[in-house]
Design a protein around this motif. Structure first.
Motif, PDB file in Angstrom:
ATOM      1  N   ARG A   3       0.556  -0.972  -0.379  1.00 46.72           N
ATOM      2  CA  ARG A   3       0.330  -0.057   0.737  1.00 46.72           C
ATOM      3  C   ARG A   3       0.981   1.514  -0.237  1.00 46.72           C
ATOM      4  O   ARG A   3       0.758   1.812  -0.372  1.00 46.72           O
ATOM      5  CB  ARG A   3      -0.801  -0.054   1.216  1.00 46.72           C
ATOM      6  CG  ARG A   3      -2.480   1.224   1.139  1.00 46.72           C
ATOM      7  CD  ARG A   3      -2.682   1.167   2.107  1.00 46.72           C
ATOM      8  NE  ARG A   3      -2.256   1.415   3.276  1.00 46.72           N
ATOM      9  CZ  ARG A   3      -2.350   2.794   4.747  1.00 46.72           C
ATOM     10  NH1 ARG A   3      -3.902   2.382   4.948  1.00 46.72           N
ATOM     11  NH2 ARG A   3      -1.706   1.991   5.017  1.00 46.72           N
ATOM     12  N   HIS A   4       1.831   0.890   0.870  1.00 46.23           N
ATOM     13  CA  HIS A   4       2.436   2.494   0.377  1.00 46.23           C
ATOM     14  C   HIS A   4       3.349   2.340  -0.260  1.00 46.23           C
ATOM     15  O   HIS A   4       3.869   3.403  -1.338  1.00 46.23           O
ATOM     16  CB  HIS A   4       3.758   2.497   2.702  1.00 46.23           C
ATOM     17  CG  HIS A   4       2.843   2.621   3.461  1.00 46.23           C
ATOM     18  ND1 HIS A   4       2.559   3.028   3.767  1.00 46.23           N
ATOM     19  CD2 HIS A   4       3.142   0.923   4.162  1.00 46.23           C
ATOM     20  CE1 HIS A   4       1.808   3.943   4.603  1.00 46.23           C
ATOM     21  NE2 HIS A   4       2.625   1.799   5.373  1.00 46.23           N
ATOM     22  N   ARG A   5       3.906   1.598  -1.274  1.00 47.09           N
ATOM     23  CA  ARG A   5       4.601   1.577  -3.043  1.00 47.09           C
ATOM     24  C   ARG A   5       3.881   2.036  -3.251  1.00 47.09           C
ATOM     25  O   ARG A   5       4.202   3.489  -4.330  1.00 47.09           O
ATOM     26  CB  ARG A   5       4.731   0.599  -3.046  1.00 47.09           C
ATOM     27  CG  ARG A   5       6.230  -0.274  -2.492  1.00 47.09           C
ATOM     28  CD  ARG A   5       6.889  -1.034  -3.279  1.00 47.09           C
ATOM     29  NE  ARG A   5       7.656  -2.417  -2.562  1.00 47.09           N
ATOM     30  CZ  ARG A   5       7.791  -3.091  -1.680  1.00 47.09           C
ATOM     31  NH1 ARG A   5       6.542  -3.937  -2.650  1.00 47.09           N
ATOM     32  NH2 ARG A   5       8.026  -3.964  -1.153  1.00 47.09           N
ATOM     33  N   GLN A   7       0.983   4.152  -2.757  1.00 46.53           N
ATOM     34  CA  GLN A   7       1.171   6.224  -2.131  1.00 46.53           C
ATOM     35  C   GLN A   7       1.990   6.735  -3.018  1.00 46.53           C
ATOM     36  O   GLN A   7       2.061   8.161  -2.925  1.00 46.53           O
ATOM     37  CB  GLN A   7       0.630   5.659  -1.066  1.00 46.53           C
ATOM     38  CG  GLN A   7      -0.792   5.019  -0.491  1.00 46.53           C
ATOM     39  CD  GLN A   7      -0.682   4.972   1.008  1.00 46.53           C
ATOM     40  OE1 GLN A   7       0.140   5.007   2.449  1.00 46.53           O
ATOM     41  NE2 GLN A   7      -1.609   5.099   1.207  1.00 46.53           N
ATOM     42  N   ILE A   8       3.483   6.122  -2.139  1.00 44.19           N
ATOM     43  CA  ILE A   8       4.701   6.582  -2.859  1.00 44.19           C
ATOM     44  C   ILE A   8       4.434   6.762  -4.588  1.00 44.19           C
ATOM     45  O   ILE A   8       5.141   7.802  -4.308  1.00 44.19           O
ATOM     46  CB  ILE A   8       5.912   5.803  -2.031  1.00 44.19           C
ATOM     47  CG1 ILE A   8       6.172   6.105  -0.933  1.00 44.19           C
ATOM     48  CG2 ILE A   8       6.871   6.511  -2.920  1.00 44.19           C
ATOM     49  CD1 ILE A   8       6.542   5.191  -0.226  1.00 44.19           C
TER      50      ILE A   8
END
Length: 140
Positions: A3-5, A7-8
């Motif tokens: 999820r963070h990837r 978003q990044i």
């Protein structure tokens, strides 16, 4: 972590498109609420306003029809910013697919030569060129 990837990636893509738009005299604004608009571009010199939805590929979505939304998408290493309703109008056979008819959504990672030609007027200057020019100006 996945999820963070994503978003990044979205932040990097947004910053890339905003940088390209800045080079064309636009300023960028982030809406407090995302009702289908990821950011707004405004150029005061001619009062041009573009409500932008950022996508990872060429995408049309029925929920954007008639809302004066512009779609920012990458294609073959370049970024494009195209009016959504014009994308629908040039989509041709895509609007006869099960995906569009049943779900009101259609996307393509690659486009035909005719579709690339239809998108060409909306291609941004290369981000590398914009970055190089900014670096040259900063060094001067």
């Amino acid at each position: 972590m996945e999820r963070h990837r994503s978003q990044i990636s979205e932040v990097i893509n947004r910053n890339t498109v905003v940088s390209l738009a800045l080079e064309q005299g636009f300023n960028a604004f982030l809406p407090v609420y995302d009702g289908g608009v990821d950011f707004i571009l405004y150029r005061e010199s001619d009062r041009e306003l573009r409500k932008v939805q950022l996508k990872g590929r060429w995408t049309i979505d029925r929920k954007y029809v008639g809302r004066d939304i512009w779609i920012a998408f990458p294609l073959a290493g370049d970024w494009y910013l195209m009016p959504h309703d014009e994308m629908v109008a040039t989509a041709g056979a895509a609007t006869r697919t099960t995906s569009w008819i049943g779900n009101g959504l259609y996307s393509r990672p690659r486009l035909s030569a005719a579709m690339v030609k239809a998108c060409a007027p909306y291609r941004f200057t290369s981000i590398a060129r914009v970055a190089d020019e900014a670096a040259d100006q900063a060094a001067a």
